[in-house]
Design an enzyme around this catalytic site. Structure first.
Site, mmCIF file in Angstrom:
data_model
loop_
_atom_site.group_PDB
_atom_site.id
_atom_site.type_symbol
_atom_site.label_atom_id
_atom_site.label_comp_id
_atom_site.label_asym_id
_atom_site.label_seq_id
_atom_site.Cartn_x
_atom_site.Cartn_y
_atom_site.Cartn_z
ATOM 1 C CB CYS A 239 -32.541 8.995 19.151
ATOM 2 S SG CYS A 239 -33.475 9.988 20.337
ATOM 3 C CB CYS A 242 -36.108 9.109 18.693
ATOM 4 S SG CYS A 242 -35.079 10.584 18.772
#
Length: 344
Positions: A239, A242
């Site tokens: 991600c 993230c």
């Protein structure tokens, strides 16, 4: 006499033929122009030497700077929505063959400075203005409304936007595309509001628990952290957003080092990427408590919080109650404000 008339007749025919050929050439030039798009841009403080016109991930046209921030190209396009990317930021475009579109912009004031002129300018200035209008709208305030008030507010907003669109004298296909986009935005906003309402129900309630593998060894469950505030980061190695939060999270962890708070990162990578996760934690020197969820997205803890996008942050109090089921990100100054208030 006969010869003179013959020559004269041929001269007339030649003139007619010349006019006919000229008309054909002009027709072909016009036809060619209508089947290409001309786009030029003059960009101050540019972010790079190349502009890309993209159809989502597909690069439709690449334009290299020609000096003094000037870009220019002619090419064919299929009528519709595109994105202009300068290597750092995007802006939406509506393009079609026959347009002769010019852009002036200061890349240091990207959205605020965009101005189009030429054929196709009206539609694209509308798109540029819409970004500013949407950016100024207080969407956070909507989330605090009742369901009835929320629906009224966003329906009124959409009706006003549709009315403005229809009265703007824009091309029919452009209007149709914008109305479709508005319907999608409205649906997404309603779904987001519904999701937020469900999350709020978790606040002040006992938090669902977890019992996950700890990178440092063994397993860790939420109950092991009782007596401390717990700030949880639900993330994955794949991600991008993230990973983008990691440097901010590390700064927050350092700021509150020694305070009554535990920082827990729960990876929802799939099981086959377990070793990849361990390598990532080691290589990036991730601090805090690093845990690996048992069934990625389908882990009970993840499902209990209705997590369908990451990163997601959760704040839990020392008794195990949820303070905020959708807490501010580490990159958001509101997180430090919140923690300062709780840990004073």
């Amino acid at each position: 006499m006969y010869t003179f008339e013959f020559v004269n007749l041929n001269m007339k025919n030649m003139k007619k033929l010349g006019l006919l050929l000229a008309a054909i050439v002009l027709s072909n030039v016009s036809f060619g122009q209508e089947n290409t798009l001309k786009f030029q841009a003059d960009i101050a403080n540019r972010n790079g030497d190349v502009l890309f016109i993209k159809n989502n991930a597909v690069i439709v046209k690449e334009m290299k700077v020609q000096g003094n921030g000037h870009f220019e190209a002619s090419f064919e396009v299929k009528e519709g929505m595109y994105q202009l990317y300068d290597g750092k930021e995007y802006t939406d475009l509506f393009l079609k063959n026959g347009y002769d579109l010019s852009l002036k912009m200061d890349a240091q004031k990207f959205d605020e400075s965009i101005k189009y002129s030429g054929k196709g300018a009206a539609e694209n200035n509308y798109l540029a203005e819409k970004v500013l209008i949407d950016g100024a709208f207080n969407y956070d305030a909507l989330l605090e409304l009742s369901t009835e008030d929320f629906n009224k507010k966003i329906n009124d907003k959409q009706n006003l936007a549709v009315s403005k669109l229809e009265k703007g004298g824009y091309e029919a296909n452009f209007i149709a595309l914008q109305k479709k986009a508005m319907q999608q935005e409205l649906f997404q906003m309603k779904m987001y509001f519904k999701q937020k309402q469900e999350q709020k129900k978790l606040n002040n309630a006992a938090s669902p628990s977890f019992d996950y593998i700890n990178y440092a060894g063994g397993k860790t469950k939420l109950e092991d952290l009782r007596g401390k505030f717990v700030y949880i980061d639900v993330w994955a190695t794949w991600c991008g957003p993230c990973r983008g939060e990691i440097p901010f999270l590390q700064k927050v962890e350092e700021k509150y080092k020694g305070k009554n708070i535990a920082f827990v990162s729960i990876s929802i990578d799939v099981q086959k990427d377990f070793e990849k996760w361990k390598t990532f934690v080691k290589d990036k020197s991730l601090s805090g408590i690093q845990l690996f969820a048992d069934k990625d997205w389908n882990s009970d803890f993840t499902k209990s919080f209705g997590i369908n996008s990451i990163p997601r942050f959760i704040l839990i109090d020392p008794t195990g109650k949820v303070v905020d089921a959708d807490a501010a990100r580490p990159s958001d100054p509101k997180l430090v404000e919140k923690l300062d208030g709780l840990l004073k």
